[in-house]
Structure formats: structure tokens, C-alpha cells
Design a protein around this motif. Structure first.
Motif, PDB file in Angstrom:
ATOM      1  N   SER A 230      34.413 115.279   5.778  1.00  0.00           N
ATOM      2  CA  SER A 230      33.567 114.080   5.778  1.00  0.00           C
ATOM      3  C   SER A 230      34.295 112.851   5.245  1.00  0.00           C
ATOM      4  O   SER A 230      33.884 111.715   5.505  1.00  0.00           O
ATOM      5  CB  SER A 230      32.310 114.324   4.936  1.00  0.00           C
ATOM      6  N   GLU A 231      35.367 113.063   4.470  1.00  0.00           N
ATOM      7  CA  GLU A 231      36.168 111.947   3.979  1.00  0.00           C
ATOM      8  C   GLU A 231      37.646 112.202   4.283  1.00  0.00           C
ATOM      9  O   GLU A 231      38.153 113.295   4.042  1.00  0.00           O
ATOM     10  CB  GLU A 231      35.999 111.757   2.459  1.00  0.00           C
ATOM     11  N   ARG A 258      36.778 107.882   8.774  1.00  0.00           N
ATOM     12  CA  ARG A 258      36.136 108.387   7.560  1.00  0.00           C
ATOM     13  C   ARG A 258      37.010 108.147   6.336  1.00  0.00           C
ATOM     14  O   ARG A 258      36.904 108.834   5.333  1.00  0.00           O
ATOM     15  CB  ARG A 258      35.827 109.883   7.724  1.00  0.00           C
TER      16      ARG A 258
END
Length: 343
Positions: A230-231, A258
Motif C-alpha cells: 500500500s506504500e 503510492r
């Protein structure tokens, strides 16, 4: 550059269909011989015109005279055999058949200098010229001679420095080194990769940049991105060392990525080319979408050091889509520029 938020592109722009197959990497040239040389120059003129019409402030050659951002430079060097090919893993991501280093590498003549002189004659705008970085070069070859990634990188750094000095003399204002490999080999980047890059810029008086992205919008890269979670915090591994380097400008991928924007704080003091155009989609950004990315970046980089840019090169896109994205980049930057100036 004196203009606030000067726009630029990070690398390649689509070639016209009469020069090479559109929307295709590594596409072979369609013309041959003298016709090819003329066609490349015509494409360079056309590419410059597209940038000027869109209002791009810092222009480039759009890599119109090269098939690939790395191998075209390597083709002009001694010590590399393009007939002796081996399969290697590129950036730990996909397998490719690549040429082999079979002896000492050297540069006997300039590679892009004539093209740079030609572009300089066509415009008074600042010019940015991209070269492959030493680490990305070694990651695109099989080394059967030096058998040391670091040693080969230092040899390429010396060669790149020769080319860069002649590009500067030809009138190039910013020389950019493309280092997507910096997003993968963190230990090597910190141990010797950035030092090799500093060797490549040694003695230059023009501005220098390093472009570190997540790659063209091709399947191997988009599939890899899906594995990153997600990052995307890859920049965090190398920014502290980059911040202490002699490189003037860091070029990053931000739009639709991201990457936590606050990571830019780690290179505070550097000029930052903020990627506000996603090159992995045919959807053309609105000016407001570009502006919003720039506003977020302004929390972590001073306005006089922010250069709106594209995430990466746009060779895999159609010319129509690329032109639309250049228009959006220029218009979005203008929105934020007016806000900053109180207009």
C-alpha cells in the motif's frame, strides 16, 4: 531557471509512425541510411514543436534519435558485443537478452553531442538531456570481463563524464542521469552507486539531475508495482545519501503512485522534479489533478525548487495521448503558479 515552477519531461516522448512503430519499446527504425538520419532530425524538430506548443519550459530531444534509453548509448562504446547475448534479470523484475561486456569499455567519439548541437540551434529554451546512469547501465548488460558490478559502474561513470562535458559544451543546461536501478539495489546505491554518479558529473558547471522512477508503463513494471504494498517507500532507502550528494536535482514519480509524498522531505534543499503525469495510463490528467499533486509536494519542497514533470518517459503512449498529457502538465503548473503569485 527564473520562472516559478518550470515544467519539463523526464525522458522519452512518442516517435512519429514514419520513424518507428508507435507505442512500442525497442521498435526498429523504419527508414534506413541517409533517410534515417534525416528522419531522426525531422522527428526531433517535431518533438520540440510539441513541447513548445504545450508550453513546456525546459525542453528535451524526447529521445527521438535512440531506440532505447540505455542500449543506444552502449552501442557506441568499445568492449561490448551485441552479437554475444546472454539472458539476465533486469532490475530483479524480468528476463531479457542483453549484450555482453567482452573487454575494456571505452568511448572513442561523442554519442549524442551532434543531436544536442542540432537541438540547441532550434531553440533558446533551456535544454535537459538524459543519459543512462552507471548502475542502470550495468544492470542492462552481461559482464563477462570485469565480473564486478562496481568496477564496471566506475568505468561507465568515467565514460559518461566525457559525454556529459561535451553535451554541456554543446549548450545543454541540465544533464540528467536515468537511474531506475536506484529503486532496487539499495545497498549498492548507498555503498557505491551514488558515488559513481558523482564521478559521472565531476567537473560539470551545468545543472545535474538524477531520475529515479518505477519504470515505463509496461506489464513487467505494473505487475511489479502490485507487489509493493500500500506504500512505496523505496525512496526512503536512498534519499538521505542523495541529499548529501553533489547532484542538483532529483526527479521522482508521484502522480497515481503510492509513494508517500512526505518522503520528499528527506531531500530538502535539493531541487525536485515532481512527476505529476502518470505514464502508465492512457487517461489524460486534468489540469486540476496535476495542480493537486503539485500542491501536495509543496508541503515538502520550496516553490523555487519545484519543477513539475512527468513520472517517466512516454514512448509506450500514442502521440495524441502524450500531447494531451503535456498540455495538462503545463496548465496544471500554471494554476499553482498563479496561486503562489497571488494572481
Amino acid at each position: 531557471m527564473k520562472k516559478l515552477l518550470p515544467t519539463s519531461t523526464s525522458g522519452s516522448l512518442p516517435k512519429p509512425s514514419w520513424l518507428a512503430q508507435p507505442e512500442t519499446l525497442w521498435s526498429p527504425w523504419k527508414p534506413a541510411g541517409d533517410d534515417l538520419a534525416d528522419a531522426k532530425r525531422d522527428a526531433l524538430r517535431l518533438c520540440l514543436d510539441d513541447q513548445l506548443r504545450a508550453g513546456i519550459d525546459i525542453v528535451s530531444d524526447g529521445e527521438q534519435t535512440r531506440q532505447h534509453f540505455v542500449t543506444t548509448f552502449i552501442e557506441h562504446l568499445n568492449g561490448v558485443d551485441f552479437e554475444k547475448r546472454e539472458t539476465v534479470r533486469i532490475r530483479n523484475r524480468y528476463d531479457a537478452s542483453v549484450p555482453s561486456v567482452v573487454g575494456e569499455v571505452s568511448r572513442t567519439k561523442p554519442v549524442f553531442v551532434d543531436d544536442a548541437k542540432f537541438l540547441r540551434q532550434l531553440t533558446t529554451q533551456p535544454i535537459k538531456w538524459a543519459l543512462p546512469g552507471p548502475m542502470t547501465m550495468i544492470d542492462t548488460l552481461y559482464d563477462g570481463h570485469y565480473k564486478s558490478r562496481e568496477k564496471l559502474a566506475w568505468e561507465f561513470a568515467k565514460i559518461l563524464n566525457q559525454e556529459a562535458k561535451e553535451l554541456e559544451a554543446a549548450g545543454v543546461d541540465i544533464i540528467q542521469f536515468d537511474e531506475p536501478a536506484f529503486n532496487v539495489f539499495f545497498d549498492e546505491v548507498n555503498d557505491w552507486g551514488i558515488a559513481a554518479l558523482e564521478r559521472a558529473i565531476e567537473g560539470l558547471q551545468c545543472e545535474t539531475a538524477v531520475h529515479i522512477c518505477y519504470g515505463y508503463g509496461i506489464k513487467a513494471n505494473t505487475d511489479w508495482k502490485k507487489t509493493l504494498g500500500s506504500e512505496w517507500r523505496q525512496y526512503e532507502e536512498i534519499f538521505p545519501r542523495l541529499q548529501r550528494s553533489n547532484i542538483d536535482i532529483v526527479s521522482l514519480e508521484c502522480q497515481n503512485s503510492r509513494v508517500p509524498m512526505e518522503l520528499i522531505e528527506l531531500i530538502r534543499g535539493k531541487k525536485v522534479m515532481v512527476g505529476a503525469i502518470d505514464v502508465a495510463t492512457n487517461t489524460v490528467e486534468t489540469p486540476e489533478q496535476v495542480a493537486e499533486t503539485l500542491r501536495k509536494a509543496l508541503q515538502f519542497v520550496d516553490a523555487d525548487k519545484l519543477y513539475p514533470c512527468t513520472n517517466c518517459g512516454m514512448t509506450p503512449l500514442s502521440r495524441q495521448v502524450a500531447r494531451g498529457k503535456l498540455d495538462a502538465l503545463s496548465a496544471g503548473a500554471d494554476i499553482v503558479r498563479r496561486e503562489l503569485l497571488g494572481q
